[in-house]
Structures are given as structure tokens and as C-alpha cells.
Design a protein around this motif. Structure first.
Motif, PDB file in Angstrom:
ATOM      1  N   ARG A   1      17.350   9.514  12.483  1.00 36.61           N
ATOM      2  CA  ARG A   1      16.807  10.600  13.267  1.00 36.61           C
ATOM      3  C   ARG A   1      17.440  10.185  14.561  1.00 36.61           C
ATOM      4  O   ARG A   1      17.923  11.277  15.232  1.00 36.61           O
ATOM      5  CB  ARG A   1      15.416  11.011  13.422  1.00 36.61           C
ATOM      6  N   THR A   2      17.455   9.297  15.269  1.00 37.55           N
ATOM      7  CA  THR A   2      18.085   9.073  16.485  1.00 37.55           C
ATOM      8  C   THR A   2      19.331   8.234  16.444  1.00 37.55           C
ATOM      9  O   THR A   2      19.578   7.583  17.559  1.00 37.55           O
ATOM     10  CB  THR A   2      16.929   8.333  17.493  1.00 37.55           C
ATOM     11  N   ALA A   3      20.222   8.366  15.504  1.00 39.99           N
ATOM     12  CA  ALA A   3      21.266   7.427  15.234  1.00 39.99           C
ATOM     13  C   ALA A   3      22.536   7.451  16.431  1.00 39.99           C
ATOM     14  O   ALA A   3      23.199   6.689  16.680  1.00 39.99           O
ATOM     15  CB  ALA A   3      21.784   7.435  13.870  1.00 39.99           C
ATOM     16  N   GLU A   4      22.263   8.697  16.934  1.00 35.49           N
ATOM     17  CA  GLU A   4      23.384   8.957  18.195  1.00 35.49           C
ATOM     18  C   GLU A   4      23.029   8.138  19.242  1.00 35.49           C
ATOM     19  O   GLU A   4      23.822   8.125  20.195  1.00 35.49           O
ATOM     20  CB  GLU A   4      23.538  10.413  18.122  1.00 35.49           C
ATOM     21  N   ALA A   5      21.630   7.678  19.576  1.00 38.23           N
ATOM     22  CA  ALA A   5      21.290   7.302  20.782  1.00 38.23           C
ATOM     23  C   ALA A   5      21.880   5.961  21.077  1.00 38.23           C
ATOM     24  O   ALA A   5      21.834   5.201  19.946  1.00 38.23           O
ATOM     25  CB  ALA A   5      19.829   7.439  20.789  1.00 38.23           C
ATOM     26  N   PRO A   6      22.350   5.357  22.381  1.00 42.36           N
ATOM     27  CA  PRO A   6      22.829   4.001  22.226  1.00 42.36           C
ATOM     28  C   PRO A   6      21.479   3.126  21.851  1.00 42.36           C
ATOM     29  O   PRO A   6      20.196   3.347  22.191  1.00 42.36           O
ATOM     30  CB  PRO A   6      23.165   3.893  23.588  1.00 42.36           C
ATOM     31  N   LEU A   7      21.801   1.776  21.639  1.00 40.63           N
ATOM     32  CA  LEU A   7      20.882   1.060  21.123  1.00 40.63           C
ATOM     33  C   LEU A   7      20.541  -0.158  21.882  1.00 40.63           C
ATOM     34  O   LEU A   7      21.634  -0.701  22.467  1.00 40.63           O
ATOM     35  CB  LEU A   7      20.830   0.256  19.977  1.00 40.63           C
ATOM     36  N   ALA A   8      19.344  -0.462  22.673  1.00 38.11           N
ATOM     37  CA  ALA A   8      19.265  -1.579  23.380  1.00 38.11           C
ATOM     38  C   ALA A   8      18.431  -2.428  22.834  1.00 38.11           C
ATOM     39  O   ALA A   8      17.100  -2.205  22.381  1.00 38.11           O
ATOM     40  CB  ALA A   8      18.698  -1.067  24.791  1.00 38.11           C
ATOM     41  N   LEU A   9      18.527  -3.867  23.071  1.00 35.54           N
ATOM     42  CA  LEU A   9      17.879  -4.881  22.849  1.00 35.54           C
ATOM     43  C   LEU A   9      17.211  -5.646  23.946  1.00 35.54           C
ATOM     44  O   LEU A   9      17.938  -5.885  24.756  1.00 35.54           O
ATOM     45  CB  LEU A   9      18.518  -5.940  22.109  1.00 35.54           C
ATOM     46  N   VAL A  10      15.809  -5.479  23.991  1.00 28.82           N
ATOM     47  CA  VAL A  10      15.043  -6.215  25.105  1.00 28.82           C
ATOM     48  C   VAL A  10      14.531  -7.629  24.680  1.00 28.82           C
ATOM     49  O   VAL A  10      13.308  -7.516  23.886  1.00 28.82           O
ATOM     50  CB  VAL A  10      13.951  -5.419  25.831  1.00 28.82           C
ATOM     51  N   LEU A  11      14.851  -8.576  25.094  1.00 34.95           N
ATOM     52  CA  LEU A  11      14.269  -9.987  24.602  1.00 34.95           C
ATOM     53  C   LEU A  11      13.058 -10.162  25.460  1.00 34.95           C
ATOM     54  O   LEU A  11      13.364 -10.631  26.620  1.00 34.95           O
ATOM     55  CB  LEU A  11      15.197 -10.946  24.369  1.00 34.95           C
ATOM     56  N   GLY A  12      11.799 -10.274  24.853  1.00 29.04           N
ATOM     57  CA  GLY A  12      10.744 -10.471  25.848  1.00 29.04           C
ATOM     58  C   GLY A  12      10.160  -9.183  26.277  1.00 29.04           C
ATOM     59  O   GLY A  12       9.968  -8.967  27.525  1.00 29.04           O
ATOM     60  N   GLY A  13      10.041  -8.257  25.315  1.00 26.66           N
ATOM     61  CA  GLY A  13       9.939  -6.633  25.755  1.00 26.66           C
ATOM     62  C   GLY A  13       8.563  -6.491  25.566  1.00 26.66           C
ATOM     63  O   GLY A  13       8.076  -5.255  25.800  1.00 26.66           O
ATOM     64  N   SER A  14       7.373  -7.319  25.216  1.00 27.21           N
ATOM     65  CA  SER A  14       6.225  -6.993  24.861  1.00 27.21           C
ATOM     66  C   SER A  14       5.550  -6.640  25.974  1.00 27.21           C
ATOM     67  O   SER A  14       4.179  -6.174  25.972  1.00 27.21           O
ATOM     68  CB  SER A  14       5.725  -7.882  23.877  1.00 27.21           C
ATOM     69  N   ARG A  15       5.685  -7.420  27.085  1.00 24.63           N
ATOM     70  CA  ARG A  15       4.678  -6.979  28.090  1.00 24.63           C
ATOM     71  C   ARG A  15       5.360  -7.446  29.540  1.00 24.63           C
ATOM     72  O   ARG A  15       6.823  -7.603  29.395  1.00 24.63           O
ATOM     73  CB  ARG A  15       3.678  -8.067  28.255  1.00 24.63           C
TER      74      ARG A  15
ATOM     75  N   ARG B   1      10.799   0.729  28.742  1.00 25.96           N
ATOM     76  CA  ARG B   1      10.306   2.318  28.959  1.00 25.96           C
ATOM     77  C   ARG B   1      11.358   2.850  29.749  1.00 25.96           C
ATOM     78  O   ARG B   1      11.436   4.229  29.548  1.00 25.96           O
ATOM     79  CB  ARG B   1       9.030   2.282  29.732  1.00 25.96           C
ATOM     80  N   GLU B   2      12.025   2.355  30.862  1.00 27.54           N
ATOM     81  CA  GLU B   2      13.060   2.844  31.447  1.00 27.54           C
ATOM     82  C   GLU B   2      14.394   3.245  30.632  1.00 27.54           C
ATOM     83  O   GLU B   2      14.788   4.381  30.833  1.00 27.54           O
ATOM     84  CB  GLU B   2      13.380   1.818  32.753  1.00 27.54           C
ATOM     85  N   LEU B   3      14.416   2.432  29.509  1.00 29.00           N
ATOM     86  CA  LEU B   3      15.696   2.699  28.765  1.00 29.00           C
ATOM     87  C   LEU B   3      15.556   3.853  27.880  1.00 29.00           C
ATOM     88  O   LEU B   3      16.264   4.616  27.616  1.00 29.00           O
ATOM     89  CB  LEU B   3      15.891   1.449  27.963  1.00 29.00           C
TER      90      LEU B   3
ATOM     91  N   VAL C   1      17.337  -0.970  35.472  1.00 32.48           N
ATOM     92  CA  VAL C   1      18.017  -0.461  34.384  1.00 32.48           C
ATOM     93  C   VAL C   1      19.306   0.360  34.856  1.00 32.48           C
ATOM     94  O   VAL C   1      20.229   0.436  34.463  1.00 32.48           O
ATOM     95  CB  VAL C   1      17.159   0.737  33.796  1.00 32.48           C
ATOM     96  N   GLU C   2      19.007   1.032  36.273  1.00 29.87           N
ATOM     97  CA  GLU C   2      20.253   1.797  36.760  1.00 29.87           C
ATOM     98  C   GLU C   2      21.521   0.867  37.148  1.00 29.87           C
ATOM     99  O   GLU C   2      22.567   1.248  36.768  1.00 29.87           O
ATOM    100  CB  GLU C   2      19.659   2.518  38.145  1.00 29.87           C
ATOM    101  N   ALA C   3      21.107  -0.446  37.729  1.00 29.17           N
ATOM    102  CA  ALA C   3      22.111  -1.408  38.009  1.00 29.17           C
ATOM    103  C   ALA C   3      22.945  -1.723  36.642  1.00 29.17           C
ATOM    104  O   ALA C   3      24.165  -1.913  36.446  1.00 29.17           O
ATOM    105  CB  ALA C   3      21.835  -2.714  38.785  1.00 29.17           C
ATOM    106  N   VAL C   4      22.222  -2.063  35.433  1.00 28.70           N
ATOM    107  CA  VAL C   4      22.663  -2.630  34.272  1.00 28.70           C
ATOM    108  C   VAL C   4      23.457  -1.537  33.678  1.00 28.70           C
ATOM    109  O   VAL C   4      24.673  -1.755  33.315  1.00 28.70           O
ATOM    110  CB  VAL C   4      21.506  -2.979  33.390  1.00 28.70           C
ATOM    111  N   LEU C   5      22.888  -0.272  33.519  1.00 31.72           N
ATOM    112  CA  LEU C   5      23.758   0.612  33.135  1.00 31.72           C
ATOM    113  C   LEU C   5      25.074   1.090  33.648  1.00 31.72           C
ATOM    114  O   LEU C   5      25.923   1.768  33.281  1.00 31.72           O
ATOM    115  CB  LEU C   5      22.976   1.899  32.745  1.00 31.72           C
ATOM    116  N   ARG C   6      25.122   0.802  35.120  1.00 28.80           N
ATOM    117  CA  ARG C   6      26.260   1.042  35.970  1.00 28.80           C
ATOM    118  C   ARG C   6      27.066  -0.015  35.862  1.00 28.80           C
ATOM    119  O   ARG C   6      28.115  -0.015  36.452  1.00 28.80           O
ATOM    120  CB  ARG C   6      25.752   1.255  37.422  1.00 28.80           C
ATOM    121  N   GLY C   7      26.779  -1.237  35.314  1.00 25.74           N
ATOM    122  CA  GLY C   7      27.756  -2.460  35.329  1.00 25.74           C
ATOM    123  C   GLY C   7      27.590  -3.178  36.565  1.00 25.74           C
ATOM    124  O   GLY C   7      28.650  -3.751  36.598  1.00 25.74           O
TER     125      GLY C   7
END
Length: 333
Positions: free
Chosen positions: A11-25, A33-35, A238-244
């Protein structure tokens, strides 16, 4: 992958995929959540399956979330995870490595094994993850890689030596990676936070006189003048990461610490030595069992510390950091 997950992915295949290692807490949960708010699909990982399910519930409604059990210290596991996602879910456009462990103790209460745990988690973890996603990102000519380091990777604080050792290495790796990737379309961001109110005092591990160590660390990680709001920090990250951006330093105290260290390194080390002498001492031998912060706080039973950590405990409830009654003293995350 389950039928429900496949349906959600489709359903959301067009959305970019982000992997967050250590994202449970903690910070990882907030970054996830920001992504999601910015239109990404996310995959969050941790070692604790119960925490992952609780995180999924907390993120429900924000966007499509997949959870995977994974230990950042396991190179084979990281490779398997990345291969699965690239083949079945989609190209990994964003990688954020957050997983960490905080060990608060005087030097005499530490062993080499404590350093092993810190370095394998917070240095080798980011190195392995980045090196695993890089080939596909470079082929596509795009991608964002972020490593959550710390002011403890720029200025070594007292009673946090394994943590600082790993974080210094992570800063060097991430900063060098950013330079090595220049012009490739793939960027690496070194995130340098100061203290943040994530509730980390509940999951940090304390040695030496554990209650007394908790008594100074927990208020420092909770009080507004010493720590910053974690939700606001996650937005900036997240803003800084996505801006590179190659580096983002999050708190005024972190900026001050970096500048003082750069201008007067010997003086900074002497000041850290003075602070070390003011902190609690431990038994003159290593091999001591470390106590999780929630247990250390219970042993301390201080009304003053309890009052000073109100904001930190509220943050722990919001970010899945609070200690469950059934947990053992060694956290998994």
C-alpha cells in the motif's frame, strides 16, 4: 513477512524506506516517529521483542511501521536484515543507528568486558550497518546515513569511560565517512547530542556505588538547564539527516564543551579529572555487576532525587524507556 505486513508494504511502496537500528525506545523511537511524519516507511529494530511490540503500538497511526529483532553487534544478522528489506520491502533510503548502552561507573569498577560491550554496540554497530547498506546506496546514487554519537565522543566525561571510548570512535568513523562519500549522492551525518530527556536514566547501567552514581546522573539527564527536550532534538536530527548535513550538534552545552576542548584541551582534561575526584568512588577491583538505573533509583530511595527527575521519568513513559517489573537488571535494547 506476514500477510498484513505485505499488504502494508504494498500500500505504501512509493514512500521512502528508513531503517532505525535501536528504534524501540528513547531517542530512536522519537526519530522513527519524525520520519513517519515526513512520509517515510520505517523499520525499527531492537533485541527485545516485547519492547518492539510496545513501540509498534506507540507508533500506530503515525504511518507504516515494521519491526525486526536484531542485535547491532551481530554482523551476520545485520546483513540478513538488510538483504531481506532490500529484496522484499524496498531500497533503504535512510539508515539511522541509535542503539547504545550507557555504563556509569568509576574506572576501578570496570572491566575490559564493559569496554567490549560499549565498543561492539556503539562503534562496530554503526560501522557494520553503514558498510552493509552502502553498496546499494552507491549504486543508486542516493542515500542518507546517520550515526548518533554524543558530546561524550568529543569530550570524555568522568565515570563514562567505555561510553566515551566507543563514541569517540563513532565520531571518527561517521565524520570520515561523510568526507569519503563526498560527491557520491550518499551522505553521512554525525549527530552529536548533549544530554537529552529521553528517560535514559532508567536503562543506564550503574557500577561502583550504584545508588550514588544514579544520584548525580539521573538529575543531570532530567533537569531542563542540563538536558534538552528529546522530541525537539529528534526533529532537528531528522531535518539535518534528510538535508544531508555532515554534522549536527544539538545543545548549547555540547557546543561549549567542543569549543573549550578545542581551545584548551589540557585544561579540559584537568577539569574532567577534578569532576572525577568529586564523584563517588567504587571498590578497588573490577568485575562488578552493573545495576540498571530503575533498580539503582529504588535502592537510593531519595525524595530529593525523585523530585529532580520528574521530567526524566515522564519522558521515560513517553519513549518506552520505563522499566517493566519483569525485566532483569541487564537491559536489552
Amino acid at each position: 513477512m506476514s500477510h498484513d505486513e505485505k499488504s502494508e508494504v504494498s500500500r505504501t511502496a512509493e514512500a521512502p524506506l528508513a531503517l532505525v537500528l535501536g528504534g524501540s525506545r528513547g531517542l530512536g523511537l522519537l526519530i522513527g516517529r519524525e520520519l513517519l511524519e515526513r512520509g517515510h516507511r520505517i523499520v525499527i529494530t531492537a533485541r527485545d521483542t516485547v519492547e518492539l511490540e510496545r513501540a509498534r503500538e506507540q507508533l500506530d497511526g503515525w504511518g507504516p511501521v515494521l519491526v525486526r529483532t536484531c542485535d547491532v553487534r551481530d554482523r551476520h544478522g545485520i546483513r540478513q536484515l538488510v538483504d531481506e528489506l532490500e529484496e522484499q520491502v524496498g531500497p533503504i533510503e535512510v539508515l539511522v543507528t541509535v542503539a547504545g548502552v550507557i555504563q556509569v561507573a568509576p574506572l576501578e569498577s570496570l572491566t575490559v568486558e564493559h569496554f567490549d560491550e560499549a565498543i561492539e554496540t556503539m562503534l562496530w554497530g554503526p560501522v557494520q550497518a553503514a558498510m552493509t547498506v552502502l553498496p546499494a546506496m552507491r549504486r543508486r546514487g542516493r542515500g542518507r546515513i546517520a550515526t548518533i554519537t554524543s558530546i561524550g565522543g568529543m569530550v570524555s566525561p568522568p565515570h563514562l569511560l567505555p561510553y566515551a571510548t566507543a563514541k569517540f570512535g563513532a565520531v571518527g568513523f561517521s565524520d570520515g565517512l561523510a568526507a569519503a562519500l563526498s560527491g557520491s549522492g550518499v551522505t553521512a551525518t554525525t549527530v552529536v547530542p548533549g544530554l537529552m530527556r529521553t528517560g535514559s536514566q532508567d536503562r543506564a547501567q550503574f557500577g561502583g556505588d550504584a545508588p550514588k552514581e544514579y544520584a548525580w546522573f539521573a538529575p543531570a539527564a532530567s533537569l531542563p538547564l542540563l538536558s534538552v527536550d528529546a522530541e525537539r532534538a529528534a526533529r532537528r536530527i531528522v531535518e539535518a539527516v534528510l538535508r544531508g548535513k555532515p554534522m549536527v550538534v544539538l545543545t548549547p552545552m555540547a557546543w561549549v564543551g567542543i569549543r573549550v576542548r578545542g581551545l584548551a584541551p589540557a585544561t579540559t582534561t584537568r577539569l574532567m579529572g577534578l569532576a572525577n575526584r568529586l564523584l563517588p568512588s567504587g571498590p578497588d577491583h573490577g568485575g562488578q555487576h552493573l545495576v540498571e538505573g530503575g533498580r539503582a533509583g529504588e535502592r537510593l530511595a531519595s525524595r530529593t532525587v525523585h523530585a529532580l527527575t520528574v521530567l526524566g521519568r515522564r519522558a521515560a513513559e513517553r519513549t518506552n524507556e520505563h522499566v517493566r517489573p519483569d525485566r532483569h537488571e541487564h537491559p536489552e535494547g
